[in-house]
Design an enzyme around this catalytic site. Sequence first.
Site, PDB file in Angstrom:
ATOM      1  N   PRO A 312       0.847  -1.203   0.000  1.00  0.00           N
ATOM      2  CA  PRO A 312       0.000   0.000   0.000  1.00  0.00           C
ATOM      3  C   PRO A 312       0.875   1.243   0.000  1.00  0.00           C
ATOM      4  CG  PRO A 312       0.010  -1.056   2.166  1.00  0.00           C
ATOM      5  CD  PRO A 312       0.764  -1.961   1.251  1.00  0.00           C
ATOM      6  N   LEU A 313       0.731   2.069  -1.013  1.00  0.00           N
ATOM      7  CA  LEU A 313       1.617   3.210  -1.221  1.00  0.00           C
ATOM      8  C   LEU A 313       0.807   4.498  -1.177  1.00  0.00           C
ATOM      9  CD1 LEU A 313       3.497   1.598  -4.218  1.00  0.00           C
ATOM     10  CD2 LEU A 313       4.449   1.922  -1.937  1.00  0.00           C
ATOM     11  N   GLN A 366      -5.893  -1.084   3.842  1.00  0.00           N
ATOM     12  CA  GLN A 366      -5.050  -0.828   5.014  1.00  0.00           C
ATOM     13  C   GLN A 366      -5.627   0.336   5.801  1.00  0.00           C
ATOM     14  OE1 GLN A 366      -0.974   1.086   5.062  1.00  0.00           O
ATOM     15  NE2 GLN A 366      -0.351  -1.007   5.515  1.00  0.00           N
ATOM     16  N   CYS A 397       3.662   3.202  10.190  1.00  0.00           N
ATOM     17  CA  CYS A 397       3.783   4.490   9.495  1.00  0.00           C
ATOM     18  C   CYS A 397       4.652   5.450  10.310  1.00  0.00           C
ATOM     19  CB  CYS A 397       2.407   5.100   9.263  1.00  0.00           C
ATOM     20  SG  CYS A 397       2.465   6.699   8.417  1.00  0.00           S
ATOM     21  N   HIS A 466       8.551  -4.343   7.857  1.00  0.00           N
ATOM     22  CA  HIS A 466       9.404  -3.410   7.116  1.00  0.00           C
ATOM     23  C   HIS A 466      10.723  -3.338   7.874  1.00  0.00           C
ATOM     24  CE1 HIS A 466       9.896   0.808   5.109  1.00  0.00           C
ATOM     25  NE2 HIS A 466      10.989   0.070   5.052  1.00  0.00           N
TER      26      HIS A 466
END
Length: 659
Positions: A312-313, A366, A397, A466
């Site tokens: 998801p960008l 998301q 995030c 990540h």
Amino acid sequence: MENDHVESPETGSAPVQRTTEELIARAIAPVKKDFLCPPPVRAPPPPSDAGGDDKAPPVIKEKKSKRQFKRERLQEQKSAQNLCSQIAKTGDVTSCPFKDKCRFSHDLEAFKAQKPPDLEGECPFVKAEGSCPYGLGCRFSGTHQQGMPSANLNGDRRKSSEMNGFSKDVQKLLWKNKMAFPKAEANLKRLGLLGLSKSKGNALRNKDSGDTSSNKCVQSDDNGSCAVTSDLGSKLECSAEVDKDGDFDGKLESGVICPQKRRKTAEDDGAGEIENEDAGNDDITPETDLSLKLHLREKKLIDFREKLYLAPLTTVGNLPFRRVCKVLGADVTCGEMAMCTNLLQGQASEWALLRRHSSEDLFGVQICGGYPESVAHTVELIEKECTVDFIDVNMGCPIDIVVNKGAGSALLTKPMRIKNIVEVASGTADKPITVKVRTAYYEGKNRVDSLIADISSWGASAVTIHSRSRQQRYSKLADWNYVYQCVRKAPNTLQVVGNGDVYSFEDWNNHRTECPELATCMIARGALIKPWLFTEIKEQRHWDISSGERLNILKDFVHFGLEHWGSDTKGVETTRRFLLEWLSYTCRYIPVGLLDVIPQRINWRPPSYFGRDELETVMASESAADWIRISEMLLGKVPDGFTFAPKHKSNAYDRAENG
């Protein structure tokens, strides 16, 4: 290879010759010597007239009231450029049901006089279905049958190709805080997490109880009357988001469960947590027979193994871009991160992030929230209103505005809150719940490995790691050794997805070889820079893609964008903006045929170089003026006064580069 390369330093001095190994050690891409060129000379900033002071005087912006903003917006809507959509569809000035009360212009002749010229090509809607929902407002109206739109247009094609639309009825319920969340409330109550937010909840309790203390908790006795219990020992952790999540209509709920963390008193010995009666609370419908509830392990799981997962960008990971990636080989797609608070407030712009195209056969959304209550409500709402295959909860995030609200990476410092969020989300949703995290909040203090076993028992079906900390952002390469460590500690029931610096099929193969237990690799920036990476992985080759082939990919994006955002002037300019955002990443790609060493690494800085043709040279430019030139090849001339600064550089970007 030992061939010398010429690198032009930023100082403008004589070029320095370095070997390939030296360039790679300095993270400079080893471009073949025949293609190197001097860096562009940037014009110096204009001199300041501030009396010898180098700093320009600050620009004082005019302050406008909300009423003035509203008045200007209405005037803009009334301008000839904003023609009433009903009149645009039918071509009849009498067709608008609102007549003179309509907010938009009814001057058809003035609209035609100022309308920009049509774009080259065919209307994307007429090409597919034979009718266009934008009528005269379409920038391809010349390709419509007889130059006039059809009056019987209902957007059937859009409905058939895109899903997860936002109902006006649902939006009104959210605006009025009338939406019911029975499953979420039941699970929050079962886990002891049901409560009001810190600000509004305490204000209401203090008002009703006549007490001004902010650290007192209201409980209901057997008769339903409110009693104030002080000396809780710890403050209730509630979200600023929950202020907008709950339905606060001035009535105090009688069943408010106290927080789990509180000082134990003599009355509590042997009694455990306080249980409250729910007299008079009809909004909550607890499940009476828990034996009928689906066990977490009985839920339909998604097998991510060996699948190519597009991350998801934010901003660039929109629906048209995901369609491009699907064509190029992506298996799993996920919508852009949506904030729980904004979804629960009924913001249409946030709900647009949940839209799904019919080609996305394995699709998730998301969400990001810092507190169990808002996440649980959002999960139930999404399952009710949207068609998704899984729901991903973002806990990584790094953006300040998200972290300051207690969401994103901030949750990595609060493992108990992670537990509560995952438990209540998995208990509320019938779809699989996945989690995305970073290695840690602070660099050098990794903690995901200590949580990985518990995340599965809390109810998550998969976790994406990540491989950087929040503090690192993108300043260092991804730490895949730590990802492997977490994978080996994870139970067999939990799929672990790695994320970070996957930029070639060799990177993909290496991670799968080093750790066969790894489910798959999520592809993020690699897909932004070269979306054909999915094709390279499936075909196991380095694709020396030509500039013409890259332009065709951009044409596909523009076509998908016009279908999604519209073929009128507003839709064209929206498509242009998102195209430019994407081009601000694709310029980092260096063609395979120009490199001495392949594959290109994601941290290599490209030197100034010529392409094999003029288009390839323009595509390699870091100047926004050249990106705008590419957009004009596909969407016509930009409007007068148009400027662009990419979001990832907007705080320090030279507007002079716009030309």
